[in-house]
Scaffold this active site. Structure first.
Site, PDB file in Angstrom:
ATOM      1  N   GLN A   1       0.827  -1.214   0.000  1.00  0.00           N
ATOM      2  CA  GLN A   1       0.000   0.000   0.000  1.00  0.00           C
ATOM      3  C   GLN A   1       0.862   1.264   0.000  1.00  0.00           C
ATOM      4  OE1 GLN A   1      -2.021   0.966   3.627  1.00  0.00           O
ATOM      5  NE2 GLN A   1      -3.435   2.383   2.661  1.00  0.00           N
TER       6      GLN A   1
ATOM      7  N   TYR B   1       2.551  -8.243  15.557  1.00  0.00           N
ATOM      8  CA  TYR B   1       2.987  -7.118  14.721  1.00  0.00           C
ATOM      9  C   TYR B   1       3.591  -6.024  15.609  1.00  0.00           C
ATOM     10  CZ  TYR B   1       2.454  -3.128  11.502  1.00  0.00           C
ATOM     11  OH  TYR B   1       2.655  -2.021  10.717  1.00  0.00           O
TER      12      TYR B   1
ATOM     13  N   LYS C   1       7.397  -4.519  15.901  1.00  0.00           N
ATOM     14  CA  LYS C   1       7.669  -3.100  15.630  1.00  0.00           C
ATOM     15  C   LYS C   1       8.444  -2.469  16.795  1.00  0.00           C
ATOM     16  CE  LYS C   1       6.448  -2.677  11.489  1.00  0.00           C
ATOM     17  NZ  LYS C   1       7.438  -2.292  10.471  1.00  0.00           N
TER      18      LYS C   1
HETATM   19  N1  SER Z   1      -2.103  -0.248   9.463  1.00  0.00           N
HETATM   20  C1  SER Z   1      -1.462  -1.144  10.393  1.00  0.00           C
HETATM   21  C2  SER Z   1      -2.339  -2.273  10.753  1.00  0.00           C
HETATM   22  O1  SER Z   1      -3.520  -2.045  10.850  1.00  0.00           O
HETATM   23  C3  SER Z   1      -1.050  -0.410  11.633  1.00  0.00           C
HETATM   24  O2  SER Z   1       0.204   0.113  11.443  1.00  0.00           O
HETATM   25  O3  SER Z   1      -1.877  -3.348  10.990  1.00  0.00           O
END
Ligand code: SER
Length: 322
Positions: free
Chosen positions: A15, A145, A149
């Site tokens: 994206q 995630y 990060k």
């Molecule tokens: N756009 C990402 C997500 O929703 C957040 O950084 O995983």
């Protein structure tokens, strides 16, 4: 500070990567910005506007081959597994987001890169974070995630200190854009809602209407990334964890903004597992450090973004391209 000449973008089919590659090509010359992806076919525009290669950030050799071939001095590392896919496959998220990032940082040191950009996310925060997330606060994410990060920020900061690598990063909010759909994130509803509004005048949202998250429109996201990448090193009091804010709205606010342009638009709600992820993130962020250190200042608000998104998507829909 070393000069940026030849840029490698990982995750260039994604994206943000897809539009960032085009913006960088505009600025640094099409032939000097090498787009790479793992398996998704690039769009015609991406492929025809400059070099494109398939690589895998988990294979050092595949990345190194491109670095040598194009004399790369800057890596913009956009390849990542996002929050929703990461919850379905945490080991994959760890492997791509951590081992992949470690490989990129090591190559940054080995080839004495001018710059390595390693983006982070609002996912670094967890439940209990103040509604407006401060720049410095305890980080206790509850998604894989988010875990990757947080580790990625600390790891990249370690490379700045230990190896003098000029690595920089910013914590993206949910990014809204009209060109490439996001893949596998929690904030994806804020993009899908516009597509469905144009196509069907109806959207079924996977989080509740009172869900509020920090968001940003793509032109501001591109500006933030390039401005941080180009900022004088001596101005940066921090490196890989800049908060960047722009807007904060609920799904209801978003739907109301669309209804101002399309009065017959309706939304229904069927929350799924992504509700808990959204609930673990803050409503907004304090980005005063980014404003002070490198002059961050976003341009779009909710209604100006809605106008632009709907115009762009409607034009594609009218041509049968949506
Ligand atoms: N756009 C990402 C997500 O929703 C957040 O950084 O995983």
């Amino acid at each position: 500070m070393k000069e940026i000449k030849n840029i490698l973008v990982t995750g260039a089919v994604g994206q943000i990567g897809s539009e960032l590659t085009l913006a960088l090509r505009e600025k640094y010359g099409a032939e000097n910005v090498i787009a790479t992806g793992r398996k998704t076919e690039p769009s015609k525009e991406l492929k025809e506007s400059g070099p494109f290669h398939f690589i895998d950030v988990n294979s050092v050799e595949s990345v190194e081959e491109i670095i040598k071939k194009y004399d790369i001095d800057t890596i913009v590392h956009m390849a990542a597994i996002l929050s929703a896919v990461g919850e379905k496959n945490p080991t994959l998220a760890w492997d791509v987001n951590m081992n992949g990032t470690l490989n990129i940082l090591n190559l940054g040191v080995k080839y004495e890169m001018a710059r390595v950009v390693v983006p982070s996310s609002i996912a670094v925060w967890g439940p209990g974070t103040p509604a407006v997330a401060p720049q410095d606060v305890a980080l206790h994410p509850t998604t894989m995630y988010g875990v990757t990060k947080v580790c990625g920020e600390i790891l990249a900061d370690y490379y700045v200190k230990k190896y003098n690598l000029d690595s920089r990063g910013l914590r993206y909010p949910g990014i809204i854009s009209s060109e490439t759909l996001p893949g596998g994130g929690t904030t994806d509803y804020a993009v899908a809602i516009y597509y469905e509004a144009v196509k069907n005048r109806q959207y079924t949202c996977f989080v509740r209407e009172d869900t509020r998250l920090p968001m940003m429109y793509m032109p501001d996201c591109l500006k933030a990334t390039i401005d941080l990448m180009e900022a004088p090193f001596e101005n940066l009091k921090r490196h890989n964890d800049y908060n960047v804010g722009s807007m904060s709205f609920t799904v209801k606010d978003l739907a109301d903004s669309i209804k101002k342009v399309m009065p017959d638009f309706t939304v229904s709600y069927e929350p799924d597992f992504r509700q808990a992820i959204a609930d673990s993130w803050p409503d907004a962020v304090d980005d005063s450090a980014a404003r002070e250190d490198w002059g961050w200042n976003p341009s779009f608000d909710l209604d100006s973004m809605t106008k632009d998104m709907l115009e762009k998507l409607q034009a594609r829909h009218d041509k049968g391209l949506l």
